[in-house]
Each structure stands twice: as C-alpha cells, then as structure tokens.
Design a protein around this motif. Structure first.
Motif, PDB file in Angstrom:
ATOM      1  N   TYR A  20      29.993 -22.612 110.067  1.00  0.00           N
ATOM      2  CA  TYR A  20      30.324 -22.860 111.471  1.00  0.00           C
ATOM      3  C   TYR A  20      30.667 -24.338 111.687  1.00  0.00           C
ATOM      4  O   TYR A  20      31.648 -24.674 112.362  1.00  0.00           O
ATOM      5  N   ARG A  24      34.403 -25.649 112.912  1.00  0.00           N
ATOM      6  CA  ARG A  24      34.558 -26.440 114.141  1.00  0.00           C
ATOM      7  C   ARG A  24      35.192 -27.802 113.846  1.00  0.00           C
ATOM      8  O   ARG A  24      35.885 -28.369 114.688  1.00  0.00           O
ATOM      9  N   HIS A  25      34.960 -28.322 112.658  1.00  0.00           N
ATOM     10  CA  HIS A  25      35.504 -29.638 112.312  1.00  0.00           C
ATOM     11  C   HIS A  25      36.981 -29.560 111.948  1.00  0.00           C
ATOM     12  O   HIS A  25      37.770 -30.427 112.341  1.00  0.00           O
ATOM     13  N   ARG A  28      41.060 -25.895 115.134  1.00  0.00           N
ATOM     14  CA  ARG A  28      41.057 -25.924 116.586  1.00  0.00           C
ATOM     15  C   ARG A  28      40.811 -24.520 117.136  1.00  0.00           C
ATOM     16  O   ARG A  28      41.328 -23.540 116.600  1.00  0.00           O
ATOM     17  N   PRO A  29      40.049 -24.405 118.212  1.00  0.00           N
ATOM     18  CA  PRO A  29      39.839 -23.086 118.832  1.00  0.00           C
ATOM     19  C   PRO A  29      41.181 -22.455 119.196  1.00  0.00           C
ATOM     20  O   PRO A  29      42.117 -23.130 119.615  1.00  0.00           O
ATOM     21  N   ALA A  50      33.343 -19.656 116.261  1.00  0.00           N
ATOM     22  CA  ALA A  50      34.064 -20.930 116.197  1.00  0.00           C
ATOM     23  C   ALA A  50      35.346 -20.914 117.013  1.00  0.00           C
ATOM     24  O   ALA A  50      36.090 -21.902 117.027  1.00  0.00           O
ATOM     25  N   SER A 228      33.390 -18.643 123.678  1.00  0.00           N
ATOM     26  CA  SER A 228      33.604 -19.357 122.415  1.00  0.00           C
ATOM     27  C   SER A 228      34.566 -20.533 122.622  1.00  0.00           C
ATOM     28  O   SER A 228      35.403 -20.498 123.539  1.00  0.00           O
ATOM     29  N   PRO A 229      34.431 -21.582 121.788  1.00  0.00           N
ATOM     30  CA  PRO A 229      33.501 -21.710 120.670  1.00  0.00           C
ATOM     31  C   PRO A 229      32.080 -21.987 121.147  1.00  0.00           C
ATOM     32  O   PRO A 229      31.842 -22.891 121.942  1.00  0.00           O
ATOM     33  N   SER A 230      31.151 -21.188 120.628  1.00  0.00           N
ATOM     34  CA  SER A 230      29.743 -21.322 120.987  1.00  0.00           C
ATOM     35  C   SER A 230      28.899 -20.521 120.011  1.00  0.00           C
ATOM     36  O   SER A 230      29.014 -19.294 119.966  1.00  0.00           O
TER      37      SER A 230
END
Length: 405
Positions: A20, A24-25, A28-29, A50, A228-230
C-alpha cells in the motif's frame, strides 16, 4: 535484505502494508495497474484501497506467470503501472516487464512475497522494479513482518514517514496471541482438532473465509471505493487472515522474526531440495532453467478436490489457492477483465500448491491415490514452449511408465 538485493530496505509489519505504501508513493489515484488475476484477494483490495483500477493480465497456463506477449497494445497504452506476483515463487518475466515499463514511462512494482529466494536472469526477484515487497510470513514462517525494497535510496525517508503514519500502536494482547499461536496451532494439529476448531469459529461468527475467496460484499465495497485512496475504508478486507498487519511490532515479535530470518538460507536450501523432488513427478509442468526454492510447488492435477482430500487424509494441508480468478470473482464493476482469460482460469482450477518441505509424502500420497496429472493447454501461436532438459524428459518418461505413475 539490503545485502541480498543490493537495495535500500525498509521494515514493514506486513507485505500488504508495504505494498500500500509503495502504491501510494508511485501511483496516482485513478490510474490503472496491470496485475495477475490468480492472486490473493487481499492484494486486490489493497490495490483498490490505493485508489487504483486493477487490470487483469493474461497468464501462462503452465505456471501462472504473467504472459507479456498476450497483453494487447491497447491495454499497455492505458496503464499507469505494472505489479508482478511471482506466484508461489515462479518468477514473472521481470526483464521483459522492466523494458516495457521503461518504454511506457511507468513504474514496475514487484510483489515478492512468495519469491524471497527466486532468481531470474541472474538477479534476485525484487531487484528489477522501482520497489518490491517481501513477506516474512512465508519462507521464514515468522507469521508477521516484511520489507519494502527501493531502487532509489533517497525515497526511503519519505516511505518511512508514510509507513509510520499508517501504523497502529502495539497491543499487549496481540503480542501475547502471537507468542502463543504456534503452540496452540501445534496442539490443535496434534490432537486432530483442526476441523472442530474451524466449526467453532463458524459457530461464533469469527470465520473470515467460508470459501477460497473472502466475501466480496459489493455494496460495501462500492462505498469504500468512494473514499479511496484510504486504507481505513478497506480495513475489513485488508486485515483478513492478519489483523496485526498495521501494528507496531513488539519485542517478542521482533525477536522471533530475527531468529527465523537468520535461518533463511537453511530454509531456502530445504525448499529447493523439495522443489527439485516435486518437479520430477508427473504432476509438475516442465520448467526451463534451474529449479528455484519455491514457496509452494503448483502441481497440475485433473481433479483437485480429490487430490486435496487424499492429502487431507494424511494430514497434509493444501493452501494458497486463488480460484476463481479475480476478474470472475470481482466482475467488471471493480476490475478490468483479462483480454485472454482462458489460461488463468485453467491454471486456477488445476493448480495444487503443495509445500516442498513435504515433498516425499506428497508424492507418495498422490501416487497411491492414483491422482491423474493435468496437461496445460498448448501455447498460443508464436510463443515458444518451455524448454526441458533431456534428463528431465527421461525422468518423466520413467514416472509415467512406472506402476501408479
């Protein structure tokens, strides 16, 4: 791990949390990520958490690895990233994927949870992508912990902050449960109470899986997607089989993990020996190149239910099944279907992943039970069949002509 991979590594409480953080790094969502449809559903939910749209890839029917040649150009053009699986320790074609990602200008992320000892093209799995994640729950048997390895050492500090922001405080109850679990599981197995224990969990409503795949709960999932992202929104899916996946590790957990990790090479040698034994059986598909210390050896059988039952009668468990493929399981509401799904469906239905540490017993039981091998579908036009050394062909011929073979 830094010495093994030649990369900067960051400890994480679980492979799924490390993945995850990496997603995220580097992604991009709203992006689309190519991944294997024969994969743990937890990984699928981490990708959704993500903020990414999974795109299911075509696979090879003989070993479940990604088939890059079968991915249409129209799919490549719409991707934001590629995530490998290295299922059971069988290496995905990382050099090809690396070259393709470089041409497309997208990151390659490697899930090496099953492949901590696998080498491809002279390099360890996990040394090709921008990032890779490893699990210490698998080969070491620690039941906790993992690593996030990165190509760019400068990214480590940012990733460490992102990890720390997601961690939950250590809990004494979780540490005690972790310390007692190996003894409790050994007692249950020794007293042959595994079935009774599972029945009790079902009765109490504590069993998280009633089938190979966990319950999808599509309406709840759609609501989670809107957030999301969450990771918090997806926690009920991401924590299945490992509720401590975000916990700060306590001293007991770390000491046991370090002790088991120190014996990794010994464990890999044992896995390699068992893998070699199982690859010489009639249920194993031909594989090019030297054997690898697979986490599980995916034997191919005509009737997996019968084979599983035969092994169960000898108290040999079969785990890490991923059937049906994720595009069948989740549907087009939550994922893009594979453009060539037949091979993945065949592999998911016929693969019998067995522990190479039990190689001799597994081979004997399957032989006595008369379990018939399944033959993978023929390769698609233009694809070369797997190369098999001549001595391996001779061994297979002997197995097929031997009594019960």
């Amino acid at each position: 791990m830094r010495q093994r991979l030649g990369r900067e590594c960051l400890y994480v409480p679980s492979c799924r949390l490390g993945l995850y953080v990496a997603l995220r790094h580097w992604c991009r969502p709203g992006g689309r990520i190519l991944m294997s449809p024969v994969n743990d559903d937890v990984i699928f939910f981490v990708v959704l958490a993500a903020g990414l749209r999974p795109v299911q890839a075509p696979l090879r029917a003989d070993d479940g690895t990604l088939d890059t040649a079968a991915v249409p150009e129209s799919v490549w053009c719409g991707l934001s990233a590629v995530l490998t699986t290295n299922l059971y320790g069988s290496a995905d074609p990382a050099p090809e994927l690396r070259a393709r990602c470089d041409r497309s200008g997208i990151p390659l992320l490697e899930d090496a949870a099953h492949a901590i000892g696998t080498v491809v093209a002279g390099r360890p799995v996990g040394s090709f992508g921008e990032a890779s994640v490893f699990s210490l729950s698998k080969h070491t048997g620690a039941g906790t912990g993992g690593f996030l390895a990165v190509a760019d050492p400068a990214a480590r500090e940012h990733l460490a902050r992102a990890r720390d922001a997601l961690l939950a405080p250590a809990r004494l109850s979780a540490e005690l449960a972790y310390g007692l679990r190996p003894y409790a599981e050994a007692g249950v197995r020794g007293l042959r109470l595994t079935g009774a224990a599972r029945a009790a969990l079902r009765l109490l409503g504590r069993e998280e899986r009633t089938d190979i795949r966990m319950a999808l709960r599509p309406d709840e999932l759609a609501r989670a997607l809107s957030l999301s992202p969450s990771l918090d929104a997806f926690d009920s899916w991401a924590r299945v089989d490992m509720h401590s996946y975000r916990l700060v590790p306590g001293r007991l957990r770390m000491r046991r993990t370090q002790r088991l990790l120190a014996r990794l090479d010994e464990r890999l040698t044992a896995h390699l020996r068992g893998t070699q034994r199982l690859l010489d059986t009639p249920w194993a598909a031909p594989r090019p190149g030297p054997a690898q210390p697979l986490f599980r050896v995916p034997l191919l059988v005509e009737d997996r239910a019968a084979a599983t039952a035969a092994l169960a009668r000898h108290r040999i468990p079969v785990g890490y099944l991923y059937d049906p493929p994720l595009d069948v399981y989740a549907g087009d509401r939550f994922t893009d279907a594979s453009p060539a799904p037949a091979a993945a469906a065949w592999f998911a239905r016929h693969a019998l992943p067995v522990d190479p540490l039990r190689a001799e017993r597994v081979a004997a039981v399957l032989d006595r039970a008369g379990v018939r091998p399944a033959r993978p579908p023929r390769s698609a036009p233009g694809r070369a069949p797997a190369r098999v050394p001549a001595d391996a062909l001779r061994r297979r011929a002997w197995h097929r002509s031997a009594p019960g073979g």
